[in-house]
Design an enzyme around this catalytic site. Sequence first.
Site, PDB file in Angstrom:
ATOM      1  N   GLN A  93      48.147  37.515  31.203  1.00  0.00           N
ATOM      2  CA  GLN A  93      48.829  38.353  30.221  1.00  0.00           C
ATOM      3  C   GLN A  93      49.688  39.403  30.922  1.00  0.00           C
ATOM      4  OE1 GLN A  93      46.561  39.604  26.883  1.00  0.00           O
ATOM      5  NE2 GLN A  93      48.270  40.722  26.021  1.00  0.00           N
ATOM      6  N   PHE A  94      50.953  39.031  31.188  1.00  0.00           N
ATOM      7  CA  PHE A  94      51.857  39.928  31.902  1.00  0.00           C
ATOM      8  C   PHE A  94      52.151  41.201  31.123  1.00  0.00           C
ATOM      9  CE2 PHE A  94      54.882  37.699  29.260  1.00  0.00           C
ATOM     10  CZ  PHE A  94      55.875  38.646  29.003  1.00  0.00           C
ATOM     11  N   THR A  95      51.940  41.206  29.822  1.00  0.00           N
ATOM     12  CA  THR A  95      52.244  42.391  29.011  1.00  0.00           C
ATOM     13  C   THR A  95      51.323  43.566  29.310  1.00  0.00           C
ATOM     14  OG1 THR A  95      50.906  41.606  27.154  1.00  0.00           O
ATOM     15  CG2 THR A  95      53.241  41.003  27.155  1.00  0.00           C
TER      16      THR A  95
END
Length: 149
Positions: A78-80
């Site tokens: 989850q790069f966010t």
Amino acid sequence: MIALLQRVSQARVEVGGRSVGEIGPGLLVLVCAEPSDTEAVADKLVERLLKLRVFSDDAGKMNRSVVESGGGLLVVSQFTLAADCSGGNRPSFGGAAPAAQGRVLYERVLAVARSRHTPVECGEFGADMQVHLINDGPVTIPLVVGMTN
């Protein structure tokens, strides 16, 4: 690396309507690599999350790790988690590692976790995923690991 751990009674991740990973009681681990991260940082993250005492002992105190409790791990990229909202209303994700580096470190986290614990399930790197969970507690813990911590 940035991780968000959620103690769950169950969790699953779907891609395109099909389940790609599912656990019963355990930890849902959302993972984001940062540009300065290395495989050593990924290893350290796994070590920390396997030892974190967030499951209840016989006295009802959070005193047991996922390993001691026999729980599963569901690891989802989850790069966010690297979002920077300081510049206005649209988050910047420049704090996340480039996709190729992120994939390598995500796969490292999975490989090390699988070598030390079972079961370990996962999402699909870079995919549009739907994550379903029942947060137990609720217990949600941010964990940031680097070479200095």
